[in-house]
Design a protein around this motif. Structure first.
Motif, PDB file in Angstrom:
ATOM      1  N   THR A   1     -16.729 -41.401 -25.656  1.00 48.36           N
ATOM      2  CA  THR A   1     -17.082 -42.123 -26.882  1.00 48.36           C
ATOM      3  C   THR A   1     -18.242 -41.437 -27.601  1.00 48.36           C
ATOM      4  O   THR A   1     -18.801 -41.981 -28.546  1.00 48.36           O
ATOM      5  CB  THR A   1     -17.507 -43.575 -26.551  1.00 48.36           C
ATOM      6  OG1 THR A   1     -18.623 -43.507 -25.640  1.00 48.36           O
ATOM      7  CG2 THR A   1     -16.375 -44.341 -25.909  1.00 48.36           C
ATOM      8  N   GLY A   2     -18.601 -40.251 -27.155  1.00 47.47           N
ATOM      9  CA  GLY A   2     -19.759 -39.553 -27.729  1.00 47.47           C
ATOM     10  C   GLY A   2     -19.405 -38.744 -28.966  1.00 47.47           C
ATOM     11  O   GLY A   2     -18.238 -38.643 -29.376  1.00 47.47           O
ATOM     12  N   ASP A   3     -20.437 -38.139 -29.516  1.00 46.90           N
ATOM     13  CA  ASP A   3     -20.317 -37.386 -30.764  1.00 46.90           C
ATOM     14  C   ASP A   3     -19.401 -36.158 -30.600  1.00 46.90           C
ATOM     15  O   ASP A   3     -18.549 -35.880 -31.448  1.00 46.90           O
ATOM     16  CB  ASP A   3     -21.730 -36.956 -31.181  1.00 46.90           C
ATOM     17  CG  ASP A   3     -21.726 -36.061 -32.394  1.00 46.90           C
ATOM     18  OD1 ASP A   3     -21.319 -36.556 -33.461  1.00 46.90           O
ATOM     19  OD2 ASP A   3     -22.103 -34.878 -32.272  1.00 46.90           O
ATOM     20  N   LEU A   4     -19.570 -35.433 -29.517  1.00 43.78           N
ATOM     21  CA  LEU A   4     -18.773 -34.211 -29.324  1.00 43.78           C
ATOM     22  C   LEU A   4     -17.284 -34.550 -29.153  1.00 43.78           C
ATOM     23  O   LEU A   4     -16.414 -33.890 -29.702  1.00 43.78           O
ATOM     24  CB  LEU A   4     -19.282 -33.450 -28.098  1.00 43.78           C
ATOM     25  CG  LEU A   4     -18.605 -32.100 -27.859  1.00 43.78           C
ATOM     26  CD1 LEU A   4     -18.983 -31.101 -28.939  1.00 43.78           C
ATOM     27  CD2 LEU A   4     -18.963 -31.540 -26.490  1.00 43.78           C
TER      28      LEU A   4
ATOM     29  N   ARG B   1     -15.929 -35.582 -32.640  1.00 45.61           N
ATOM     30  CA  ARG B   1     -15.815 -34.545 -33.674  1.00 45.61           C
ATOM     31  C   ARG B   1     -14.934 -33.384 -33.256  1.00 45.61           C
ATOM     32  O   ARG B   1     -14.260 -32.772 -34.080  1.00 45.61           O
ATOM     33  CB  ARG B   1     -17.211 -33.997 -34.029  1.00 45.61           C
ATOM     34  CG  ARG B   1     -18.029 -34.957 -34.881  1.00 45.61           C
ATOM     35  CD  ARG B   1     -19.264 -34.297 -35.443  1.00 45.61           C
ATOM     36  NE  ARG B   1     -20.096 -33.708 -34.407  1.00 45.61           N
ATOM     37  CZ  ARG B   1     -20.309 -32.411 -34.273  1.00 45.61           C
ATOM     38  NH1 ARG B   1     -19.783 -31.565 -35.125  1.00 45.61           N
ATOM     39  NH2 ARG B   1     -21.061 -31.965 -33.293  1.00 45.61           N
TER      40      ARG B   1
ATOM     41  N   ASP C   1     -20.099 -46.187 -15.430  1.00 40.95           N
ATOM     42  CA  ASP C   1     -21.461 -45.662 -15.501  1.00 40.95           C
ATOM     43  C   ASP C   1     -21.539 -44.556 -14.452  1.00 40.95           C
ATOM     44  O   ASP C   1     -21.319 -44.809 -13.268  1.00 40.95           O
ATOM     45  CB  ASP C   1     -22.481 -46.772 -15.215  1.00 40.95           C
ATOM     46  CG  ASP C   1     -23.914 -46.253 -15.381  1.00 40.95           C
ATOM     47  OD1 ASP C   1     -24.115 -45.015 -15.286  1.00 40.95           O
ATOM     48  OD2 ASP C   1     -24.820 -47.070 -15.606  1.00 40.95           O
ATOM     49  N   ALA C   2     -21.854 -43.371 -14.901  1.00 41.35           N
ATOM     50  CA  ALA C   2     -21.865 -42.219 -13.993  1.00 41.35           C
ATOM     51  C   ALA C   2     -22.722 -42.488 -12.764  1.00 41.35           C
ATOM     52  O   ALA C   2     -22.485 -41.952 -11.693  1.00 41.35           O
ATOM     53  CB  ALA C   2     -22.365 -40.984 -14.728  1.00 41.35           C
TER      54      ALA C   2
ATOM     55  N   VAL D   1     -21.243 -35.096 -21.279  1.00 40.52           N
ATOM     56  CA  VAL D   1     -22.397 -35.991 -21.120  1.00 40.52           C
ATOM     57  C   VAL D   1     -23.635 -35.134 -20.862  1.00 40.52           C
ATOM     58  O   VAL D   1     -23.515 -33.920 -20.658  1.00 40.52           O
ATOM     59  CB  VAL D   1     -22.213 -36.929 -19.904  1.00 40.52           C
ATOM     60  CG1 VAL D   1     -21.074 -37.908 -20.124  1.00 40.52           C
ATOM     61  CG2 VAL D   1     -21.968 -36.120 -18.637  1.00 40.52           C
TER      62      VAL D   1
END
Ligand code: NAD
Length: 478
Positions: free
Chosen positions: A14-17, A20, A89-90, A115
């Protein structure tokens, strides 16, 4: 070429990388028919959401980052069907059993660690503990791979606890660029260049990665790193290696990476007078670095230029000038190889002489340009002039050229194929840090301040001097 069916888990899905680059890239491969039916992409992140919510998140990412002409509703819908999500959660215990239950044994299993590196060890450990990964699984890790040799070594050790080097794919997306791979094709599939590819015929090499963006948005991260760590240690170093390395005997992962490693080990230490660090200040309506980084006392460089020497038989005496920076005049990445003058001139003309230059453009308009001398047309006698033999991939290759896959999509497909050629090996990364560490330590010990340059220009004045002193000049950034 199609790849085998796979389950790809994206930690940090769900992150930016992921939003995009990774997810739009996977969609484009799906559209191109390269992703086999039945392959699955599983988002895994701390964010609590269900499969439907993740599909909506990805649909929005595609709307934003895939060209409208490539978003046929039916294809998008089929792509989204192959998506799943697990909240994990890692550092916790929840979610891992669910992930283990989802993974199939009879397909390629790959895990993208998108991450923070601080979580790499936890994830590797859990994958092992819950029996999710095995000896055939692959893991993909992002930059930054450490911030010095010590931390890189620790990261390597953490991953090595559960994964063999042949399972670890360290991404440097520069290596996924079409032109960068073409660099190897140009060098090693033609007889024309290789005989001249050495200190006897090459006057110098310039490697430029110029960006127009500032560090706004990721200022607090960037401020702890700077251009040397963020760009030179990885991207520019990789480009330098591909230009300077000896021909590997085969285009195979370890053959190529062995040669790159030898180049890194042959790099001389860099003297302080061969380094120019810069920091942009407000200009042309753009804020300065200190405001972007929210650190009024920052001494971090947003620009760096270096004169690098390689102590080996092939390159002794031919400098490699590297420069990269933010908020420069234009976005342009290129490698320019300037050849020496012919040994003797049979023409009387003294002015207008120019050396042959081979320019490999990485962006914009990927292509190759070779500057050659010819006779100026017309009856004016034997006047010489320089013209470009210019090739843009988009034009030369027609439609195929216009559809060059993005670096990330290509690299992810290589992971599924199990081809590590375009990924950095652990010893390579450590050797690159071993070269940058003393350079950084020296300027920190001296308390050097970066030289200011106005946003929207081509960098600090001192960088010009770096080449002027050697009777050379930078190519214009435009
Ligand atoms: P981000 O902050 O946008 O996203 C982080 C992701 O990690 C989120 O999905 C979040 O839910 C997840 N996460 C955070 N803590 C977690 C935990 N304890 N357990 C499980 N999931 C957790 O970050 P990003 O920009 O997507 O970057 C991801 C990685 O890629 C970083 O290592 C970054 O340095 C690297 N990287 C990013 C870019 C970029 O352009 N964004 C470029 C190169 C490298």
């Amino acid at each position: 070429i199609p790849v085998d069916r796979f389950d790809l888990v994206i930690f940090g899905g769900t992150g930016d990388l992921a939003r995009r680059k990774i997810l739009p890239g996977l969609y484009r491969r799906f559209l191109a028919g390269q992703m086999p039916e039945g392959s699955r992409i599983i988002g895994a992140a701390r964010t609590e959401m269900d499969r439907e919510a993740f599909r909506n998140f990805v649909a929005e990412a595609l709307d934003e980052f895939v060209a409208p002409g490539k978003r046929e509703a039916a294809v998008v819908a089929r792509f989204l069907e192959g998506l799943d999500y697990v909240a994990i959660d890692a550092r916790g215990e929840g979610g891992w059993d669910a992930l283990a239950g989802l993974m199939r044994k009879d397909v390629v299993r790959a895990f993208y660690f998108s991450v923070a590196p601080a979580l790499f060890g936890d994830i590797a450990e859990r994958l092992h503990q819950f029996g999710i990964a095995d000896g055939d699984s692959r893991i993909v890790v992002e930059k930054p791979f450490g911030r010095d040799r010590d931390s890189a070594r620790k990261l390597n050790a953490v991953l090595a606890r559960h994964f063999d080097e042949t399972q670890i794919y360290r991404i440097d997306h520069y290596l996924g660029k079409e032109t960068v791979q073409n660099l190897m094709a140009v060098r090693f599939a033609n007889i024309l260049f290789e005989p001249l590819w050495n200190a006897q015929y090459v006057d110098h090499v310039q490697i430029t990665v110029a960006e127009t963006v500032g560090v706004g948005g990721r200022g607090s991260y960037y401020d702890k790193s700077g251009a040397m760590r963020d760009m030179v240690q990885n991207h520019l170093m990789q480009l330098l290696c591909l230009i300077a390395m000896e021909p590997p005997n085969r285009f195979e992962p370890d053959a190529v990476r062995d040669e790159k490693l030898k180049v890194i080990r042959a790099l001389d230490p860099v003297a302080p007078e061969h380094i120019v660090r810069g920091q942009y200040q407000a200009g042309q309506g753009q804020p300065g670095y200190l405001a972007d980084a929210e650190n009024p006392a920052s001494r971090t460089e947003s620009y760096i230029a270096l004169k690098v020497q390689i102590s080996n038989w092939r390159w002794k005496g031919t400098p490699f000038y590297l420069r990269t920076g933010k908020r420069l005049r234009a976005r342009a990445s290129e490698i320019a190889i300037t050849f020496k003058e012919p040994p003797h001139s049979i023409f009387e003309q003294e002015e207008g002489w120019k050396e042959n230059v081979l320019v490999i453009r990485l962006q914009p308009n990927e292509g190759i340009n070779l500057k050659v001398m010819i006779k100026e047309p017309g009856p004016g006698g034997m006047r010489l002039t320089q013209v470009p033999l210019d090739m843009s991939f988009a034009e030369a290759l027609g439609e195929e050229g216009a559809d060059i896959p993005d670096a990330y999509e290509r690299l992810i497909m290589d992971v599924i194929r199990g081809n590590q050629t375009l990924f950095m090996r652990g010893d390579e990364v450590e050797a690159a840090w071993a070269w940058t560490d003393p350079i950084i330590a020296a300027w920190e010990a001296r308390g050097d301040r970066p030289k200011p340059y106005d946003a929207g220009t081509s960098g600090p004045e001192d960088a010009l001097m770096l080449l002027h002193r050697d009777g050379r000049r930078w190519r214009e950034i435009r």
